[in-house]
Design a protein around this motif. Sequence first.
Motif, PDB file in Angstrom:
ATOM      1  N   GLY A 124       4.717  17.373   3.031  1.00 55.98           N
ATOM      2  CA  GLY A 124       3.896  16.190   2.878  1.00 55.98           C
ATOM      3  C   GLY A 124       4.677  14.917   3.146  1.00 55.98           C
ATOM      4  N   ARG A 125       3.984  13.785   3.019  1.00 50.87           N
ATOM      5  CA  ARG A 125       4.615  12.500   3.330  1.00 50.87           C
ATOM      6  C   ARG A 125       4.272  11.458   2.283  1.00 50.87           C
ATOM      7  NH1 ARG A 125       3.206  10.088   8.826  1.00 50.87           N
ATOM      8  NH2 ARG A 125       1.071  10.467   8.070  1.00 50.87           N
ATOM      9  N   ILE A 126       5.191  10.484   2.134  1.00 56.78           N
ATOM     10  CA  ILE A 126       4.975   9.305   1.301  1.00 56.78           C
ATOM     11  C   ILE A 126       5.204   8.091   2.189  1.00 56.78           C
ATOM     12  CG2 ILE A 126       5.746   7.998  -0.708  1.00 56.78           C
ATOM     13  CD1 ILE A 126       6.816  10.649  -1.842  1.00 56.78           C
ATOM     14  N   GLU A 137      16.833   4.168  -3.916  1.00 59.03           N
ATOM     15  CA  GLU A 137      17.141   2.741  -3.776  1.00 59.03           C
ATOM     16  C   GLU A 137      16.629   2.140  -2.472  1.00 59.03           C
ATOM     17  OE1 GLU A 137      20.814   5.093  -2.422  1.00 59.03           O
ATOM     18  OE2 GLU A 137      19.294   5.212  -4.010  1.00 59.03           O
ATOM     19  N   LYS A 138      16.166   2.976  -1.539  1.00 56.23           N
ATOM     20  CA  LYS A 138      15.656   2.493  -0.256  1.00 56.23           C
ATOM     21  C   LYS A 138      14.119   2.494  -0.193  1.00 56.23           C
ATOM     22  CE  LYS A 138      19.746   2.127   1.751  1.00 56.23           C
ATOM     23  NZ  LYS A 138      20.293   0.820   2.193  1.00 56.23           N
ATOM     24  N   MET A 193       0.843  -1.201   0.000  1.00 52.83           N
ATOM     25  CA  MET A 193       0.000   0.000   0.000  1.00 52.83           C
ATOM     26  C   MET A 193       0.873   1.244   0.000  1.00 52.83           C
ATOM     27  SD  MET A 193      -2.755   1.283   2.885  1.00 52.83           S
ATOM     28  CE  MET A 193      -3.999   0.078   2.435  1.00 52.83           C
ATOM     29  N   ILE A 194       0.433   2.261  -0.738  1.00 50.74           N
ATOM     30  CA  ILE A 194       1.130   3.539  -0.704  1.00 50.74           C
ATOM     31  C   ILE A 194       0.143   4.634  -0.332  1.00 50.74           C
ATOM     32  CG2 ILE A 194       0.855   3.804  -3.225  1.00 50.74           C
ATOM     33  CD1 ILE A 194       3.456   5.499  -3.137  1.00 50.74           C
ATOM     34  N   ILE A 195       0.564   5.501   0.580  1.00 50.92           N
ATOM     35  CA  ILE A 195      -0.247   6.635   1.017  1.00 50.92           C
ATOM     36  C   ILE A 195       0.511   7.912   0.685  1.00 50.92           C
ATOM     37  CG2 ILE A 195      -1.289   7.826   2.979  1.00 50.92           C
ATOM     38  CD1 ILE A 195      -1.513   5.084   4.352  1.00 50.92           C
ATOM     39  N   GLU A 240       5.669   2.483   6.099  1.00 45.46           N
ATOM     40  CA  GLU A 240       6.974   3.105   6.374  1.00 45.46           C
ATOM     41  C   GLU A 240       7.066   4.459   5.685  1.00 45.46           C
ATOM     42  OE1 GLU A 240      11.778   2.246   5.718  1.00 45.46           O
ATOM     43  OE2 GLU A 240      10.266   0.842   4.952  1.00 45.46           O
ATOM     44  N   ASP A 241       7.496   5.467   6.433  1.00 45.65           N
ATOM     45  CA  ASP A 241       7.671   6.808   5.869  1.00 45.65           C
ATOM     46  C   ASP A 241       8.977   6.842   5.070  1.00 45.65           C
ATOM     47  OD1 ASP A 241       8.029   9.507   5.308  1.00 45.65           O
ATOM     48  OD2 ASP A 241       7.206  10.168   7.224  1.00 45.65           O
TER      49      ASP A 241
END
Length: 374
Positions: free
Chosen positions: A55-57, A70-71, A1-3, A62-63
């Motif tokens: 903002g955040r991904i 690459e991480k 999942m991506i937020i 995991e943030d």
Amino acid sequence: MIIIDKLVVRRGLFSLKNISFTVGDAEILVVMGPNGSGKTTLLEAIAGLLMIDSGRILINGEDVTRKPPEKRRVGYVPSDAALFPGMTVRKNLWLAYRKTRGLSTNELNKIIKLLNIEALLDRRVEELSSGEKQRVALARALASNPSVLLLDEPLSMLDPPTRDRFKKELREILAELFQDLGLSVIYTTHDLAEATVIGDKIAVINNGFVEQISNPRELLDNPRSRFIADFLGYNVIDGVLTRIDDKELVIDAGEFVLRAEKQNKNDFNTGEKVLIIIKPSDIVVLKPTNTYNEGTFPPQLNIINGTIRRIFLEKESIRLEVNAGLSTIKVEAPYSTLNDFVTKPGNHVQLYVNPANVKIITMHKDEEAHHHKN
């Protein structure tokens, strides 16, 4: 999942503005918009190729907002495929695979087989067709065992017949990959037909704003702004609400008057300026036996009188542009419904719209969508 949470990215004079959405496991979000709307900027920010202003991904909880590319466990396929030149297909795949070794060799071989590139492994990148390059680029992105797959207009470099075939294959390929990898996919395009075939959800982006996110049917049936309706190719006409009752709305569009089935009573007020939205395919061209002299129909019967301006012949339909006073009405109809009298510019026609197919957006709702902060 991506937020994606309230993402802001500035790139010169352009910026992504407060973008938020979620893409679940085994789900495809198609981001659709015109050139320059921010589609590639969004993918590059998620991939870690651009600095994020705020903002955040979050990927699988995991943030990764400040982590290097690459991480992030993100596979990115740019529109030009960006394969390593001077190398074989096998070497391109190996370079991606060895970075993580998150897949077994059996899983990698399954991807190679699924994408039908076994016969290409020992060919150099320069020897591949555009379609073959896209398949290899997708395999290379998957070889790194990503949690999120980003596809930036992957069909844009293909010729029309190849594009039509590959978009159907791609949906099937992704569906099969979901069973094994549970990917979240973000896919960009400016093509509506492509978006509706590929996407579970569609986000429409305009000048850095996401104006609407919904499933394909909801988007097609209920566009929330003038921009979205225009982008979908619908008729968008300015009007004024003149009557509201229990069953219908009546809208004066200047040269004609339309009835619309009642929508949400609390959203409308008599005298309010509104946008009338009608799909070209929902407009009926009346046959000569049903055509009456101008003025004989009461205007509330949803009849539009006009003159054919232009005609476009498509594979399965005819598209007309009809001048109706100050409005130009777009009509799409199958060949079988149109008689010879229609097929000449300058001919008078009468059009009919079922009230159930007349959608209304208030001006303040259009403004809210345009400055959507979601």
